[in-house]
Scaffold this motif. Structure first.
Motif, mmCIF file in Angstrom:
data_model
loop_
_atom_site.group_PDB
_atom_site.id
_atom_site.type_symbol
_atom_site.label_atom_id
_atom_site.label_comp_id
_atom_site.label_asym_id
_atom_site.label_seq_id
_atom_site.Cartn_x
_atom_site.Cartn_y
_atom_site.Cartn_z
ATOM 1 N N LEU A 36 6.246 -4.491 -1.717
ATOM 2 C CA LEU A 36 5.261 -3.618 -2.345
ATOM 3 C C LEU A 36 3.844 -4.156 -2.167
ATOM 4 O O LEU A 36 2.904 -3.392 -1.924
ATOM 5 C CB LEU A 36 5.577 -3.443 -3.829
ATOM 6 N N ILE A 37 3.684 -5.457 -2.275
ATOM 7 C CA ILE A 37 2.365 -6.056 -2.081
ATOM 8 C C ILE A 37 1.887 -5.848 -0.645
ATOM 9 O O ILE A 37 0.738 -5.459 -0.407
ATOM 10 C CB ILE A 37 2.384 -7.559 -2.449
ATOM 11 N N LEU A 81 -1.584 -2.980 3.248
ATOM 12 C CA LEU A 81 -1.714 -2.153 4.455
ATOM 13 C C LEU A 81 -2.340 -0.800 4.134
ATOM 14 O O LEU A 81 -3.142 -0.281 4.910
ATOM 15 C CB LEU A 81 -0.352 -1.958 5.115
ATOM 16 N N MET A 82 -2.016 -0.244 2.969
ATOM 17 C CA MET A 82 -2.605 1.034 2.578
ATOM 18 C C MET A 82 -4.097 0.888 2.278
ATOM 19 O O MET A 82 -4.861 1.827 2.482
ATOM 20 C CB MET A 82 -1.875 1.604 1.368
ATOM 21 N N LEU A 91 -7.821 5.190 -2.043
ATOM 22 C CA LEU A 91 -7.854 3.732 -2.141
ATOM 23 C C LEU A 91 -7.048 3.237 -3.331
ATOM 24 O O LEU A 91 -6.340 2.237 -3.243
ATOM 25 C CB LEU A 91 -9.307 3.259 -2.241
ATOM 26 N N TYR A 92 -7.130 3.956 -4.452
ATOM 27 C CA TYR A 92 -6.438 3.490 -5.656
ATOM 28 C C TYR A 92 -4.919 3.525 -5.513
ATOM 29 O O TYR A 92 -4.214 2.831 -6.244
ATOM 30 C CB TYR A 92 -6.894 4.266 -6.897
ATOM 31 N N ALA A 93 -4.390 4.313 -4.573
ATOM 32 C CA ALA A 93 -2.947 4.326 -4.351
ATOM 33 C C ALA A 93 -2.485 2.981 -3.787
ATOM 34 O O ALA A 93 -1.477 2.422 -4.234
ATOM 35 C CB ALA A 93 -2.565 5.455 -3.410
ATOM 36 N N GLY A 94 -3.223 2.440 -2.828
ATOM 37 C CA GLY A 94 -2.887 1.132 -2.273
ATOM 38 C C GLY A 94 -3.036 0.024 -3.300
ATOM 39 O O GLY A 94 -2.211 -0.884 -3.384
ATOM 40 N N ILE A 95 -4.097 0.113 -4.108
ATOM 41 C CA ILE A 95 -4.307 -0.892 -5.151
ATOM 42 C C ILE A 95 -3.189 -0.817 -6.181
ATOM 43 O O ILE A 95 -2.664 -1.844 -6.626
ATOM 44 C CB ILE A 95 -5.693 -0.699 -5.806
#
Length: 71
Positions: free
Chosen positions: A8-9, A14-15, A49-53
């Motif tokens: 997940l990290i 990558l996202m 961006l917040y989806a990757g974070i």
């Protein structure tokens, strides 16, 4: 649990780095015997961006919960 947290990290990082992915699909428009007409369509898959974070943060939580559970 440790493997899922690490995955997940990595996916979250990558996202964050790659904000979108472009890919091409081929679609058959017409098939008239020996003549075939195909069309290439370009698609873009993007995410905020917040989806990757968020995914990276979930990975940290899973990793921390997994290590706390075993000790």
């Amino acid at each position: 649990m440790k493997l899922i947290g690490i995955l997940l990290i990595v996916i979250g990082i990558l996202m964050i780095i790659m904000k979108e992915v472009n890919f091409t699909t081929k679609k058959e428009v017409a098939d008239l015997g020996p003549v075939e007409i195909k069309k290439k369509e370009q698609h873009t898959l993007s995410w905020p961006l917040y989806a990757g974070i968020g995914i990276a943060a979930c990975g940290v939580v899973v990793l921390a919960a997994g290590s706390r559970k075993t000790s």
